[in-house]
Design an enzyme around this catalytic site. Sequence first.
Site, mmCIF file in Angstrom:
data_model
loop_
_atom_site.group_PDB
_atom_site.id
_atom_site.type_symbol
_atom_site.label_atom_id
_atom_site.label_comp_id
_atom_site.label_asym_id
_atom_site.label_seq_id
_atom_site.Cartn_x
_atom_site.Cartn_y
_atom_site.Cartn_z
ATOM 1 N N GLU A 162 124.608 55.774 51.286
ATOM 2 C CA GLU A 162 125.185 56.532 50.528
ATOM 3 C C GLU A 162 124.219 58.040 50.458
ATOM 4 O O GLU A 162 124.036 58.281 49.313
ATOM 5 C CB GLU A 162 126.066 56.958 49.389
ATOM 6 C CG GLU A 162 127.432 55.694 49.544
ATOM 7 C CD GLU A 162 128.068 55.051 48.309
ATOM 8 O OE1 GLU A 162 128.005 56.304 47.261
ATOM 9 O OE2 GLU A 162 128.792 54.807 48.480
ATOM 10 N N ASN A 203 124.524 52.453 55.060
ATOM 11 C CA ASN A 203 125.933 51.772 55.098
ATOM 12 C C ASN A 203 125.734 53.712 54.392
ATOM 13 O O ASN A 203 125.223 53.870 53.472
ATOM 14 C CB ASN A 203 125.856 51.242 53.855
ATOM 15 C CG ASN A 203 127.483 50.504 53.173
ATOM 16 O OD1 ASN A 203 128.171 50.560 54.172
ATOM 17 N ND2 ASN A 203 127.457 50.633 52.451
ATOM 18 N N HIS A 239 136.475 53.421 53.120
ATOM 19 C CA HIS A 239 137.714 53.647 52.007
ATOM 20 C C HIS A 239 138.588 55.136 52.545
ATOM 21 O O HIS A 239 138.127 56.073 52.164
ATOM 22 C CB HIS A 239 137.202 54.513 50.873
ATOM 23 C CG HIS A 239 135.727 53.297 50.704
ATOM 24 N ND1 HIS A 239 136.343 51.671 49.472
ATOM 25 C CD2 HIS A 239 134.512 53.322 50.193
ATOM 26 C CE1 HIS A 239 135.151 51.888 49.659
ATOM 27 N NE2 HIS A 239 134.264 51.739 49.807
ATOM 28 N N GLU A 267 133.543 47.806 53.696
ATOM 29 C CA GLU A 267 134.446 48.220 52.705
ATOM 30 C C GLU A 267 135.466 48.258 52.673
ATOM 31 O O GLU A 267 135.910 49.251 51.808
ATOM 32 C CB GLU A 267 133.441 49.075 52.012
ATOM 33 C CG GLU A 267 131.930 49.400 51.473
ATOM 34 C CD GLU A 267 131.255 49.749 50.609
ATOM 35 O OE1 GLU A 267 131.739 50.603 49.702
ATOM 36 O OE2 GLU A 267 130.119 49.966 50.552
ATOM 37 N N ASP A 269 139.494 49.393 52.667
ATOM 38 C CA ASP A 269 140.829 50.091 51.777
ATOM 39 C C ASP A 269 140.856 50.913 52.286
ATOM 40 O O ASP A 269 140.977 52.185 52.825
ATOM 41 C CB ASP A 269 140.588 49.174 50.590
ATOM 42 C CG ASP A 269 139.544 50.505 49.717
ATOM 43 O OD1 ASP A 269 139.516 51.509 49.869
ATOM 44 O OD2 ASP A 269 138.835 50.002 48.439
HETATM 45 O O1 G3I Z 1 130.121 46.609 33.265
HETATM 46 C C1 G3I Z 1 130.631 46.779 32.533
HETATM 47 C C2 G3I Z 1 131.532 47.121 31.281
HETATM 48 O O2 G3I Z 1 130.322 46.689 30.194
HETATM 49 C C3 G3I Z 1 132.188 47.733 30.987
HETATM 50 O O3 G3I Z 1 133.138 47.467 29.556
HETATM 51 C C4 G3I Z 1 132.824 48.494 31.285
HETATM 52 C C5 G3I Z 1 134.293 49.434 30.683
HETATM 53 O O4 G3I Z 1 134.323 50.477 32.391
HETATM 54 O O5 G3I Z 1 132.310 49.131 32.682
HETATM 55 C C6 G3I Z 1 131.691 48.325 33.547
HETATM 56 O O6 G3I Z 1 131.130 48.554 34.020
HETATM 57 C C7 G3I Z 1 131.878 49.307 35.594
HETATM 58 C C8 G3I Z 1 131.246 48.476 36.921
HETATM 59 O O7 G3I Z 1 131.670 48.875 38.134
HETATM 60 C C9 G3I Z 1 131.360 46.902 36.351
HETATM 61 O O8 G3I Z 1 131.852 46.106 36.773
HETATM 62 C C10 G3I Z 1 132.102 50.358 35.394
HETATM 63 O O9 G3I Z 1 132.730 51.321 34.584
HETATM 64 C C11 G3I Z 1 132.734 50.880 37.139
HETATM 65 O O10 G3I Z 1 132.328 52.445 37.196
HETATM 66 C C12 G3I Z 1 131.495 50.378 38.106
HETATM 67 O O11 G3I Z 1 132.282 50.587 39.059
HETATM 68 C C13 G3I Z 1 132.119 49.588 40.451
HETATM 69 C C14 G3I Z 1 131.632 51.334 41.254
HETATM 70 O O12 G3I Z 1 130.962 50.702 42.548
HETATM 71 C C15 G3I Z 1 130.349 52.298 40.864
HETATM 72 O O13 G3I Z 1 130.578 53.764 41.612
HETATM 73 C C16 G3I Z 1 132.949 48.816 40.862
HETATM 74 O O14 G3I Z 1 133.612 48.421 40.518
HETATM 75 C C17 G3I Z 1 132.400 48.710 42.596
HETATM 76 O O15 G3I Z 1 133.444 48.333 42.928
HETATM 77 C C18 G3I Z 1 132.177 50.428 43.228
HETATM 78 O O16 G3I Z 1 131.981 49.827 44.938
HETATM 79 C C19 G3I Z 1 130.993 50.765 45.361
HETATM 80 C C20 G3I Z 1 130.383 50.642 46.385
HETATM 81 O O17 G3I Z 1 129.125 49.889 45.624
HETATM 82 C C21 G3I Z 1 129.692 51.276 47.268
HETATM 83 N N1 G3I Z 1 131.148 52.272 48.021
HETATM 84 C C22 G3I Z 1 132.034 52.631 47.158
HETATM 85 C C23 G3I Z 1 131.970 51.323 46.606
HETATM 86 C C24 G3I Z 1 133.437 52.040 46.095
HETATM 87 O O18 G3I Z 1 133.189 52.894 44.403
#
Ligand code: G3I
Length: 351
Positions: A162, A203, A239, A267, A269
Amino acid sequence: MLSLSKGLLALSVLVRGALAVPASDASSALFPLSGLNLAAKSARKLYLGTATNSEQWNDTTYFNILKNNAEFGQVTPANVMKWFATEPEEGVFTFQDGDIIADFTKKTGKLLRGHNCVWHNQLPDWLETGTFSAPELAFIVSRHCFNLVNHYQGHVWDVINEAFNDDGTFRSDIFFDTLNTTYIPLALYAARAADPKAKLYINDFNIEGIGAKSDALKSLIKELKSQNVPIDGVGLQSHFEVGGVPPTLQQNMEEFVALGLEVAITELDIRFTALPPTPAGLAQQKADYETVVAACNAVPKCVGVTLWDFTDKYSWIPGTFPGQGDACPWTDEFVKRPAYEGIIEGFKAHH
Ligand code: G3I
């Protein structure tokens, strides 16, 4: 000479005899006849895969589908190989969580996609809040990419994630603001030095159709290629919204391939912007999944397709787009949507 069907019959009798189990059990245990990854393989793609988080694996329904190689031949860690997880303190590398996924793919014989080396998001606090000179940050980027790719040998990596804004300008983040675009070749060279066999990707999202952002990425690729910077592929995140698959997807992939690269849908969906979906909406979503997969199918250098998780239960979408979702081929109760069949049809599409 035995006909094929007689040959298969003889083989199945032999196998059943050897195992002494009823025909139906033996054939389903040994010869899964359908599945997303099997469909991908039949189309001579390397895989159909999914993103995952290992915290989801104690959900046995989830895990049983994930581990089935007929459904998934490849895995991308959704979070644990990102910077915050792998270098939580400056110069201190932690691979335990990533190793859980790498060990799983090794044991199950699935391919692994490393995700990712350099991204503006999910950075550790020390990097987010620190102040670094250009030489300091250049060293930090190189060290991070080298150590990550060196630890996980033999895989595909989203080295740069990105890097662009939607208008085709470079994204302002700590890397660009400190190093301009030089962080891109730095990261790629470090990854190549760490593992000459790794496939190195850039990517991004909203680069799936022809437009300002994909044009900008093509210019960058040409520039990198002209300077012999190692770059092997472009990952199209994909996405999408239902009804919103860009009509130029296939042509766009062909244009990336023409620059000497492979491509992958990394990725995928396809979400509803309003819930619940209507039957017509579900049919459109199925058609959209089919369109995306058929586009990859039509481009020999499109190596495979990865879902950004396969069930709504663990999809990132409701958290980011409240009120939207139902984007995955499996519902949150693990019921297959028409989209599942759309993927299978896409791999069967003639080109
Ligand atoms: O680990 C913490 C946890 O301790 C806490 O309790 C919880 C409460 O919200 O948050 C947890 O962190 C989360 C993290 O994922 C791990 O699960 C974050 O809030 C959450 O924002 C984060 O989201 C991830 C996101 O990237 C961040 O931008 C998604 O799981 C993940 O699927 C997503 O993946 C991205 C790709 O890497 C790049 N392209 C877009 C894609 C979708 O956004």
